[in-house]
Design a protein around this motif. Structure first.
Motif, PDB file in Angstrom:
ATOM      1  N   ASN A 139       0.849  -1.231   0.077  1.00 55.05           N
ATOM      2  CA  ASN A 139       0.032  -0.219   0.174  1.00 55.05           C
ATOM      3  C   ASN A 139       0.984   1.316  -0.283  1.00 55.05           C
ATOM      4  OD1 ASN A 139      -2.620   1.248   0.084  1.00 55.05           O
ATOM      5  ND2 ASN A 139      -2.762   1.427   1.962  1.00 55.05           N
ATOM      6  N   VAL A 140       1.937   1.209  -0.614  1.00 53.25           N
ATOM      7  CA  VAL A 140       2.773   2.313  -0.912  1.00 53.25           C
ATOM      8  C   VAL A 140       3.165   2.540  -2.457  1.00 53.25           C
ATOM      9  CG1 VAL A 140       5.333   3.139  -0.616  1.00 53.25           C
ATOM     10  CG2 VAL A 140       4.001   1.650   1.107  1.00 53.25           C
ATOM     11  N   PRO A 141       2.348   3.393  -3.083  1.00 47.82           N
ATOM     12  CA  PRO A 141       2.270   3.292  -4.464  1.00 47.82           C
ATOM     13  C   PRO A 141       3.697   3.955  -5.036  1.00 47.82           C
ATOM     14  CG  PRO A 141       0.250   4.458  -3.527  1.00 47.82           C
ATOM     15  CD  PRO A 141       1.208   4.154  -2.357  1.00 47.82           C
ATOM     16  N   ILE A 142       4.074   3.538  -6.043  1.00 51.03           N
ATOM     17  CA  ILE A 142       5.017   4.050  -6.927  1.00 51.03           C
ATOM     18  C   ILE A 142       4.926   4.089  -8.019  1.00 51.03           C
ATOM     19  CG2 ILE A 142       6.178   1.724  -7.280  1.00 51.03           C
ATOM     20  CD1 ILE A 142       8.903   2.803  -6.645  1.00 51.03           C
ATOM     21  N   GLY A 143       5.465   5.345  -8.781  1.00 46.40           N
ATOM     22  CA  GLY A 143       5.367   5.681 -10.140  1.00 46.40           C
ATOM     23  C   GLY A 143       6.671   6.568 -10.547  1.00 46.40           C
ATOM     24  N   ASN A 144       6.413   7.218 -11.707  1.00 45.44           N
ATOM     25  CA  ASN A 144       7.405   8.083 -12.226  1.00 45.44           C
ATOM     26  C   ASN A 144       7.536   9.415 -11.138  1.00 45.44           C
ATOM     27  OD1 ASN A 144       8.416   6.671 -14.389  1.00 45.44           O
ATOM     28  ND2 ASN A 144       6.626   7.462 -15.479  1.00 45.44           N
ATOM     29  N   ASP A 145       6.660   9.802 -10.536  1.00 46.21           N
ATOM     30  CA  ASP A 145       6.610  10.850  -9.705  1.00 46.21           C
ATOM     31  C   ASP A 145       5.919  10.789  -8.415  1.00 46.21           C
ATOM     32  OD1 ASP A 145       4.006  10.673 -10.573  1.00 46.21           O
ATOM     33  OD2 ASP A 145       3.756  12.617 -11.535  1.00 46.21           O
ATOM     34  N   VAL A 146       5.854   9.586  -8.000  1.00 46.21           N
ATOM     35  CA  VAL A 146       5.220   9.310  -6.589  1.00 46.21           C
ATOM     36  C   VAL A 146       5.746   8.089  -6.071  1.00 46.21           C
ATOM     37  CG1 VAL A 146       3.388   7.851  -7.606  1.00 46.21           C
ATOM     38  CG2 VAL A 146       2.905   8.988  -5.503  1.00 46.21           C
ATOM     39  N   LEU A 147       5.916   8.251  -4.704  1.00 44.21           N
ATOM     40  CA  LEU A 147       6.437   6.997  -3.611  1.00 44.21           C
ATOM     41  C   LEU A 147       5.558   7.191  -2.437  1.00 44.21           C
ATOM     42  CD1 LEU A 147       8.073   4.856  -2.966  1.00 44.21           C
ATOM     43  CD2 LEU A 147       9.863   6.429  -1.921  1.00 44.21           C
ATOM     44  N   GLY A 148       4.500   6.532  -2.238  1.00 49.70           N
ATOM     45  CA  GLY A 148       3.819   6.599  -1.264  1.00 49.70           C
ATOM     46  C   GLY A 148       2.901   7.834  -1.225  1.00 49.70           C
ATOM     47  N   THR A 149       3.133   8.473   0.110  1.00 49.07           N
ATOM     48  CA  THR A 149       2.520   9.683   0.050  1.00 49.07           C
ATOM     49  C   THR A 149       3.276  11.227  -0.079  1.00 49.07           C
ATOM     50  OG1 THR A 149       3.415   9.809   2.392  1.00 49.07           O
ATOM     51  CG2 THR A 149       1.083   8.982   2.279  1.00 49.07           C
ATOM     52  N   PHE A 150       4.510  10.571  -1.041  1.00 46.31           N
ATOM     53  CA  PHE A 150       5.315  11.836  -1.623  1.00 46.31           C
ATOM     54  C   PHE A 150       5.189  11.907  -3.167  1.00 46.31           C
ATOM     55  CE2 PHE A 150       7.348  10.107   2.355  1.00 46.31           C
ATOM     56  CZ  PHE A 150       7.286  11.394   3.191  1.00 46.31           C
ATOM     57  N   LYS A 151       5.287  13.299  -3.324  1.00 52.39           N
ATOM     58  CA  LYS A 151       5.497  13.496  -4.961  1.00 52.39           C
ATOM     59  C   LYS A 151       6.698  14.163  -5.201  1.00 52.39           C
ATOM     60  CE  LYS A 151       0.546  13.310  -5.969  1.00 52.39           C
ATOM     61  NZ  LYS A 151      -0.762  14.035  -6.646  1.00 52.39           N
ATOM     62  N   THR A 152       7.103  13.943  -6.657  1.00 53.17           N
ATOM     63  CA  THR A 152       8.236  14.847  -6.909  1.00 53.17           C
ATOM     64  C   THR A 152       7.955  16.307  -7.276  1.00 53.17           C
ATOM     65  OG1 THR A 152       7.852  14.188  -9.374  1.00 53.17           O
ATOM     66  CG2 THR A 152       9.306  12.545  -7.658  1.00 53.17           C
ATOM     67  N   GLY A 153       9.061  16.947  -7.275  1.00 52.48           N
ATOM     68  CA  GLY A 153       8.611  18.632  -7.543  1.00 52.48           C
ATOM     69  C   GLY A 153       9.030  19.404  -6.293  1.00 52.48           C
ATOM     70  N   GLY A 154       9.298  20.605  -6.558  1.00 55.04           N
ATOM     71  CA  GLY A 154       9.729  21.389  -5.413  1.00 55.04           C
ATOM     72  C   GLY A 154      11.090  20.931  -4.906  1.00 55.04           C
ATOM     73  N   GLY A 155      11.987  20.396  -5.727  1.00 58.09           N
ATOM     74  CA  GLY A 155      13.290  19.937  -5.262  1.00 58.09           C
ATOM     75  C   GLY A 155      13.591  18.603  -4.985  1.00 58.09           C
ATOM     76  N   LYS A 156      12.202  18.086  -4.958  1.00 55.63           N
ATOM     77  CA  LYS A 156      12.186  16.535  -4.606  1.00 55.63           C
ATOM     78  C   LYS A 156      12.138  15.598  -6.149  1.00 55.63           C
ATOM     79  CE  LYS A 156      11.782  17.289  -0.029  1.00 55.63           C
ATOM     80  NZ  LYS A 156      12.656  16.805   0.942  1.00 55.63           N
ATOM     81  N   GLU A 157      13.070  14.478  -5.947  1.00 58.92           N
ATOM     82  CA  GLU A 157      13.512  13.711  -7.055  1.00 58.92           C
ATOM     83  C   GLU A 157      13.120  12.366  -6.568  1.00 58.92           C
ATOM     84  OE1 GLU A 157      17.281  14.659  -8.043  1.00 58.92           O
ATOM     85  OE2 GLU A 157      16.769  16.616  -8.977  1.00 58.92           O
ATOM     86  N   LEU A 158      12.895  11.429  -7.613  1.00 57.04           N
ATOM     87  CA  LEU A 158      12.643   9.833  -7.257  1.00 57.04           C
ATOM     88  C   LEU A 158      13.525   9.297  -8.407  1.00 57.04           C
ATOM     89  CD1 LEU A 158      11.273   7.623  -5.856  1.00 57.04           C
ATOM     90  CD2 LEU A 158       9.605   7.452  -7.735  1.00 57.04           C
ATOM     91  N   HIS A 159      14.388   8.443  -7.574  1.00 60.61           N
ATOM     92  CA  HIS A 159      15.468   7.722  -8.475  1.00 60.61           C
ATOM     93  C   HIS A 159      15.204   6.251  -7.947  1.00 60.61           C
ATOM     94  CE1 HIS A 159      17.346  11.267 -10.185  1.00 60.61           C
ATOM     95  NE2 HIS A 159      17.156  11.838  -9.054  1.00 60.61           N
ATOM     96  N   VAL A 160      15.331   5.284  -8.903  1.00 63.46           N
ATOM     97  CA  VAL A 160      15.352   3.724  -8.560  1.00 63.46           C
ATOM     98  C   VAL A 160      16.687   2.904  -9.107  1.00 63.46           C
ATOM     99  CG1 VAL A 160      13.870   1.547  -8.613  1.00 63.46           C
ATOM    100  CG2 VAL A 160      12.823   3.918  -8.578  1.00 63.46           C
ATOM    101  N   PHE A 161      17.179   2.194  -8.580  1.00 62.46           N
ATOM    102  CA  PHE A 161      18.383   1.603  -8.790  1.00 62.46           C
ATOM    103  C   PHE A 161      18.153   0.028  -8.650  1.00 62.46           C
ATOM    104  CE2 PHE A 161      19.301   5.518  -7.164  1.00 62.46           C
ATOM    105  CZ  PHE A 161      20.344   6.363  -7.975  1.00 62.46           C
ATOM    106  N   VAL A 162      18.732  -0.605  -9.563  1.00 62.65           N
ATOM    107  CA  VAL A 162      18.953  -2.210  -9.618  1.00 62.65           C
ATOM    108  C   VAL A 162      20.287  -2.612  -9.641  1.00 62.65           C
ATOM    109  CG1 VAL A 162      18.167  -4.287 -10.554  1.00 62.65           C
ATOM    110  CG2 VAL A 162      16.554  -2.366 -10.686  1.00 62.65           C
ATOM    111  N   ASN A 163      20.878  -3.051  -8.517  1.00 65.65           N
ATOM    112  CA  ASN A 163      22.191  -3.582  -8.465  1.00 65.65           C
ATOM    113  C   ASN A 163      23.112  -2.186  -8.702  1.00 65.65           C
ATOM    114  OD1 ASN A 163      21.348  -6.049  -7.965  1.00 65.65           O
ATOM    115  ND2 ASN A 163      21.565  -6.735 -10.214  1.00 65.65           N
ATOM    116  N   GLY A 164      22.768  -1.207  -8.356  1.00 68.75           N
ATOM    117  CA  GLY A 164      23.629   0.027  -8.232  1.00 68.75           C
ATOM    118  C   GLY A 164      23.417   0.833  -9.504  1.00 68.75           C
ATOM    119  N   LYS A 165      22.818   0.264 -10.426  1.00 68.04           N
ATOM    120  CA  LYS A 165      22.501   1.107 -11.795  1.00 68.04           C
ATOM    121  C   LYS A 165      21.031   1.739 -11.648  1.00 68.04           C
ATOM    122  CE  LYS A 165      22.584   0.303 -16.643  1.00 68.04           C
ATOM    123  NZ  LYS A 165      22.594  -0.781 -17.771  1.00 68.04           N
TER     124      LYS A 165
END
Length: 205
Positions: A139-165
């Protein structure tokens, strides 16, 4: 006890109480992607105050993820991935019993047993499972611009890594594979996180 031996026992063992479900930004992407040899090392960040517990109705969340509830863990596909989540430079705990409905004695093929971040993929059929499905169960949504209750913008970013990449595209579509280290990082570039490139897997997993 190795985690692969921790199983939901259905029937007499359950009634006897045998079910004990055991009880991780920078000025550039390159800096953000600095890697550690294993999760939980000397550079492990402080714990976040963000608390996303396992949902009380596990069965409903599993259904929302498009997955079945099972009477026992499947063995046709039996692999494990590891998930780290960071918010504002601090580690968010991946809770125990995501995908496990203890009162109903049922379990999703995609679940956690403890708070180690190990995601168990134990299915009775060959299938592909995604990060988005697990996050839906949590119940923690994830997308290009959302993680749970947080959204990107205003200086906040979302990055996802697999094995460091770092990955591109919709993070929800990332396939879960054997012994993969997945790191979800949300926050400002100044919130530097040493992204793990691997997980120190216990014997038997």
């Amino acid at each position: 006890m190795p985690q692969h031996k921790r199983r939901i026992a259905i029937g007499v063992a359950v009634l006897a109480g045998a079910v004990t479900l055991a009880a991780c930004g920078s000025d550039s992407k390159e800096d953000t992607a600095a890697t550690a040899s294993a999760a939980g090392g000397d550079n492990k960040p402080a714990a976040s105050s963000v608390n996303w517990p396992a949902p009380p109705d596990a069965s409903a969340r599993v259904k929302a993820a498009g997955l079945p509830m099972l009477g026992q863990e499947g063995q046709v596909l039996h692999i494990h991935s590891h998930l780290d989540v960071f918010v504002d430079g601090k580690a968010v705990t991946v809770p125990a019993e995501v995908g496990i409905d203890v009162p109903k004695q049922q379990i999703s093929p995609l679940h956690t047993h403890d708070t180690s971040g190990v995601v168990h993929i134990e299915s009775p059929v060959e299938a592909e499972f995604t990060l988005g499905q697990f996050m839906t169960e949590w119940n923690v949504p994830i997308g290009n611009d959302v993680l749970g209750t947080f959204k990107t913008g205003g200086g906040k970013e979302l990055h996802v890594f697999v094995n460091g990449k770092e990955q591109t595209g919709d993070p929800a579509s990332i396939k879960l594979a054997a012994h993969e280290e997945i790191a979800v990082v949300y926050g400002a570039p100044a919130d530097k996180v040493q992204v793990p490139s691997a997980y120190n897997w216990p014997e038997g997993l």
